[in-house]
Design a protein around this motif. Structure first.
Motif, mmCIF file in Angstrom:
data_model
loop_
_atom_site.group_PDB
_atom_site.id
_atom_site.type_symbol
_atom_site.label_atom_id
_atom_site.label_comp_id
_atom_site.label_asym_id
_atom_site.label_seq_id
_atom_site.Cartn_x
_atom_site.Cartn_y
_atom_site.Cartn_z
ATOM 1 N N SER A 51 0.968 -1.119 0.148
ATOM 2 C CA SER A 51 0.061 0.150 -0.121
ATOM 3 C C SER A 51 0.979 1.311 -0.115
ATOM 4 C CB SER A 51 -0.962 0.072 1.169
ATOM 5 O OG SER A 51 -0.182 0.274 2.362
ATOM 6 N N GLN A 56 -6.093 3.086 2.880
ATOM 7 C CA GLN A 56 -7.588 2.971 2.941
ATOM 8 C C GLN A 56 -8.283 2.890 1.486
ATOM 9 O OE1 GLN A 56 -6.034 5.961 3.763
ATOM 10 N NE2 GLN A 56 -6.868 7.677 3.045
ATOM 11 N N GLN A 59 -5.851 -0.895 0.079
ATOM 12 C CA GLN A 59 -6.227 -2.113 1.019
ATOM 13 C C GLN A 59 -7.409 -1.892 1.786
ATOM 14 O OE1 GLN A 59 -4.817 -4.979 0.340
ATOM 15 N NE2 GLN A 59 -3.210 -4.286 -0.817
ATOM 16 N N PRO A 60 -8.705 -1.650 1.381
ATOM 17 C CA PRO A 60 -9.749 -0.892 2.472
ATOM 18 C C PRO A 60 -10.251 -2.339 3.254
ATOM 19 C CG PRO A 60 -10.399 -1.327 -0.008
ATOM 20 C CD PRO A 60 -8.981 -1.469 -0.008
ATOM 21 N N GLN A 61 -10.046 -3.385 2.882
ATOM 22 C CA GLN A 61 -10.377 -4.448 3.762
ATOM 23 C C GLN A 61 -9.399 -4.678 5.124
ATOM 24 O OE1 GLN A 61 -8.488 -4.841 1.011
ATOM 25 N NE2 GLN A 61 -6.822 -6.367 1.482
ATOM 26 N N VAL A 62 -8.397 -4.025 5.065
ATOM 27 C CA VAL A 62 -7.615 -4.075 6.415
ATOM 28 C C VAL A 62 -8.059 -3.158 7.348
ATOM 29 C CG1 VAL A 62 -4.963 -3.558 7.110
ATOM 30 C CG2 VAL A 62 -5.456 -4.806 5.082
ATOM 31 N N CYS A 64 -11.296 -2.073 7.195
ATOM 32 C CA CYS A 64 -12.262 -2.582 7.898
ATOM 33 C C CYS A 64 -12.180 -3.732 8.989
ATOM 34 C CB CYS A 64 -13.299 -3.238 6.705
ATOM 35 S SG CYS A 64 -13.711 -1.981 5.468
ATOM 36 N N GLU A 65 -11.104 -4.459 8.839
ATOM 37 C CA GLU A 65 -10.960 -5.317 9.870
ATOM 38 C C GLU A 65 -10.277 -4.752 11.224
ATOM 39 O OE1 GLU A 65 -7.749 -7.889 8.189
ATOM 40 O OE2 GLU A 65 -9.277 -8.727 6.451
#
Length: 81
Positions: A51, A56, A59-62, A64-65
């Motif tokens: 990234s 954000q 790697q938006p899933q990171v 969110c996690e």
């Protein structure tokens, strides 16, 4: 309350700067992020691989996690004794 500091991988030297400058930037970022994480006894730092500064978007899933983990931790704290 948990604090999760998200950060990108260490910077790689650009042609316009010295290795010392790059190393200083990486050291400062690490120091500041560590200081923020230590504001909580449950603080942590997570490096977001592959990234840029805008993880954000990359790697938006990171993100969110991390949000889910903080919320789960907050729920556990409220349910305590």
């Amino acid at each position: 309350m948990s604090i999760i500091v998200l950060t990108h991988e260490p910077l790689v030297r650009q042609m316009s700067e010295s290795q010392d400058m790059t190393d200083a930037q990486n050291a400062l970022r690490t120091e500041l992020h560590t200081e923020i994480a230590r504001m909580s006894t449950q603080g942590s730092i997570r490096i977001v691989k592959n990234s840029s500064h805008h993880f954000q978007l990359d790697q938006p899933q990171v993100v969110c996690e991390a949000i889910a983990d903080v919320l789960a931790s907050a729920g556990t704290e409220r349910a305590g004794p």
